[in-house]
Design an enzyme around this catalytic site. Structure first.
Site, PDB file in Angstrom:
ATOM      1  N   HIS A   2     -12.626  59.868  -5.499  1.00 14.00           N
ATOM      2  CA  HIS A   2     -13.608  60.106  -6.568  1.00 14.00           C
ATOM      3  C   HIS A   2     -14.962  59.459  -6.272  1.00 14.00           C
ATOM      4  O   HIS A   2     -15.888  59.615  -7.061  1.00 14.00           O
ATOM      5  CB  HIS A   2     -13.097  59.566  -7.914  1.00 14.00           C
ATOM      6  CG  HIS A   2     -12.167  60.499  -8.621  1.00 14.00           C
ATOM      7  ND1 HIS A   2     -12.581  61.679  -9.201  1.00 14.00           N
ATOM      8  CD2 HIS A   2     -10.836  60.440  -8.810  1.00 14.00           C
ATOM      9  CE1 HIS A   2     -11.544  62.284  -9.748  1.00 14.00           C
ATOM     10  NE2 HIS A   2     -10.467  61.566  -9.520  1.00 14.00           N
ATOM     11  N   LYS A  34     -12.488  67.444  -3.536  1.00 12.26           N
ATOM     12  CA  LYS A  34     -13.323  67.090  -4.689  1.00 12.26           C
ATOM     13  C   LYS A  34     -14.798  67.333  -4.315  1.00 12.26           C
ATOM     14  O   LYS A  34     -15.173  68.486  -4.103  1.00 12.26           O
ATOM     15  CB  LYS A  34     -13.024  65.665  -5.140  1.00 12.26           C
ATOM     16  CG  LYS A  34     -11.606  65.546  -5.731  1.00 12.26           C
ATOM     17  CD  LYS A  34     -11.325  64.233  -6.444  1.00 12.26           C
ATOM     18  CE  LYS A  34      -9.990  64.298  -7.161  1.00 12.26           C
ATOM     19  NZ  LYS A  34      -8.932  63.503  -6.515  1.00 12.26           N
ATOM     20  N   SER A  59     -10.301  57.158 -12.035  1.00 13.36           N
ATOM     21  CA  SER A  59     -10.640  58.486 -12.544  1.00 13.36           C
ATOM     22  C   SER A  59     -10.751  58.563 -14.058  1.00 13.36           C
ATOM     23  O   SER A  59     -11.362  59.485 -14.570  1.00 13.36           O
ATOM     24  CB  SER A  59      -9.613  59.497 -12.055  1.00 13.36           C
ATOM     25  OG  SER A  59      -8.347  59.199 -12.607  1.00 13.36           O
TER      26      SER A  59
HETATM   27  C1  LIG Z   1      -7.502  63.519  -6.225  1.00 20.41           C
HETATM   28  C2  LIG Z   1      -7.044  62.240  -5.659  1.00 20.41           C
HETATM   29  C3  LIG Z   1      -6.091  62.187  -4.626  1.00 20.41           C
HETATM   30  C4  LIG Z   1      -5.423  63.429  -4.110  1.00 20.41           C
HETATM   31  O1  LIG Z   1      -6.298  64.237  -3.384  1.00 20.41           O
HETATM   32  P1  LIG Z   1      -5.781  65.639  -2.836  1.00 20.41           P
HETATM   33  O2  LIG Z   1      -6.577  65.884  -1.611  1.00 20.41           O
HETATM   34  O3  LIG Z   1      -6.025  66.635  -3.920  1.00 20.41           O
HETATM   35  O4  LIG Z   1      -4.322  65.490  -2.538  1.00 20.41           O
HETATM   36  C5  LIG Z   1      -5.760  60.958  -4.109  1.00 20.41           C
HETATM   37  N1  LIG Z   1      -6.321  59.810  -4.575  1.00 20.41           N
HETATM   38  C6  LIG Z   1      -7.221  59.824  -5.574  1.00 20.41           C
HETATM   39  C7  LIG Z   1      -7.826  58.533  -6.045  1.00 20.41           C
HETATM   40  C8  LIG Z   1      -7.611  61.036  -6.152  1.00 20.41           C
HETATM   41  O5  LIG Z   1      -8.485  61.022  -7.150  1.00 20.41           O
END
Ligand SMILES: *Cc1c(COP(=O)(O)O)cnc(C)c1O
Length: 397
Positions: free
Chosen positions: A211, A242, A183
């Protein structure tokens, strides 16, 4: 008793302030989208949401969520295995598996739970988990909850991974786990090479595509599409929070027996409430949209390419990426904060990151592109970056 603890917390919080690491929340007074309104009344262009496909406020998803409310009510008041499974939950799980080309899917309240609950039911002290040093916090926590031997290799370093795999040969089972896209840099993990190493050293492969889903690969199916390695990753975790709508919810998808075992033993699944029907109904519509048209993915890819190209041409130092994350490198922590503040004055909402979120001396502004951005939004952002970049001496006049 609380008196002493209170003093302790006040001191710790003060330390956070003094280190310049206190997180303030900016308050948004509009739906999540490209053009948002802050509680100050200021209208800004949002370049820091994970709203990659611009679906957070999509009318079709809002309608589908309302339909779910009408047909299945507000909440489930149960975990899945007692009385929290509806026909909608089963449909969404199948849609995800069909979209990813996997055998089965299990839903969670969040991807944090999917990662938190994936290792412990599958592996024991006899086994090994081999994890990238930059993996997401939820993977790190999931690994902590499992008794397997832990191995770590530096970010995306395939020689180091091979060494670790050699060391881990004594264990019964091995699983390599990586984020699909990291990220902070936006780099795509070299999962093609990882799959080869996994085969050579008899390991399973797990990718967290939070992501990368919706973003990477021509149709947004993630790294398995990007590298043409469908069916070679045993466990994939993802989020509905996301690109895939931006609300809430996570999932693990992959081999049938693995998913079956998770339904029996994964603690965040067994002991936490079922996703509400509105969210599940919108999720179903979302995957239908993904299957009907590739417009959003195409637009995201066009936007990302355009933005990167123009920013490079303007003279900015940009990390190479195949994702929708654009790291504008500034290297200096204070500069990253000053630049983000000045960009906000220009109506561009971005965040500057510095140590310890990124390595020392690698401060940056992270720009997240979206299919929700129009050309005029991108041009306005590029113009603002260029203006502020010159003012702060990042760009030569
Ligand atoms: C955002 C993210 C998560 C968590 O996702 P949620 O559904 O918001 O709990 C887990 N792993 C990665 C790589 C992320 O970027």
């Amino acid at each position: 008793m609380y008196g002493k603890f209170k003093d302790h917390l006040i001191k710790e919080i003060n330390d956070i302030h003094e280190a310049g690491l206190f997180k303030n929340e900016r308050i948004i007074a509009s739906p999540q989208k490209a053009e948002i309104k802050l509680d100050t009344g200021q209208e800004v262009l949002n370049f820091c949401a994970n709203n990659y496909l611009g679906l957070s406020n999509h009318p079709e998803l809002i309608k589908a969520a309302k339909d779910g409310l009408e047909t299945h009510g507000y909440g489930m008041s149960s975990v899945r295995f007692i009385c929290g499974t509806t026909d909608l939950h089963k449909i969404l799980e199948k849609k995800i598996a069909d979209f990813m080309g996997t055998e089965d899917t299990i839903l969670y309240a969040a991807a944090f739970d999917a990662n938190g609950g994936v290792f412990e039911p599958l592996l024991t002290a006899e086994d090994a988990i081999i994890s990238d040093s930059l993996n997401h916090a939820s993977i790190i926590d999931g690994v902590r909850l499992c008794k397997a031997q832990r191995y770590r290799y530096p970010n995306a370093d395939m020689d180091a991974l091979e060494e670790v795999l050699k060391q881990a040969q004594a264990q019964r089972f091995r699983v390599i786990v990586t984020d699909g896209v990291f990220s902070m840099d936006g780099n795509v993990a070299p999962v093609d090479k990882m799959v080869e190493l996994a085969e050579k050293y008899d390991a399973m492969m797990m990718v967290d595509e939070c992501h990368s889903h919706g973003v990477v690969g021509k149709t947004g199916r993630g790294v398995t599409e990007h590298f043409n390695i469908r069916g070679k990753v045993d466990i994939i975790t993802g989020t509905l929070g996301k690109a895939f709508g931006g609300a809430v919810g996570g999932f693990t998808t992959g081999r049938k027996e693995i998913i079956e075992m998770l339904r029996q033993r994964s603690r965040p699944y067994l002991f936490s409430n079922s996703l509400p029907p509105a969210v599940v109904s919108a999720g179903i519509r979302m995957f239908d949209m993904m299957n009907e048209t590739n417009e959003l993915q195409d637009k995201l890819h066009r936007n990302t390419e355009y933005f990167m190209e123009k920013m490079l041409a303007a003279g900015f130092d940009i990390k190479p990426t195949r994702s929708a994350i654009c790291a504008v490198m500034l290297y200096d922590a204070k500069l990253s904060q000053d630049m983000a503040a000045k960009l906000l004055e220009e109506g561009i909402y971005v965040i500057g990151f510095y140590y310890p979120v990124v390595p020392k001396g690698e401060a940056r502004i992270r720009v997240q592109l979206s299919a929700g951005h129009e050309m005029e939004h991108l041009d306005k952002a590029i113009a603002a970056f260029t203006k502020v970049g010159k003012e702060l001496g990042v760009l030569k006049n």
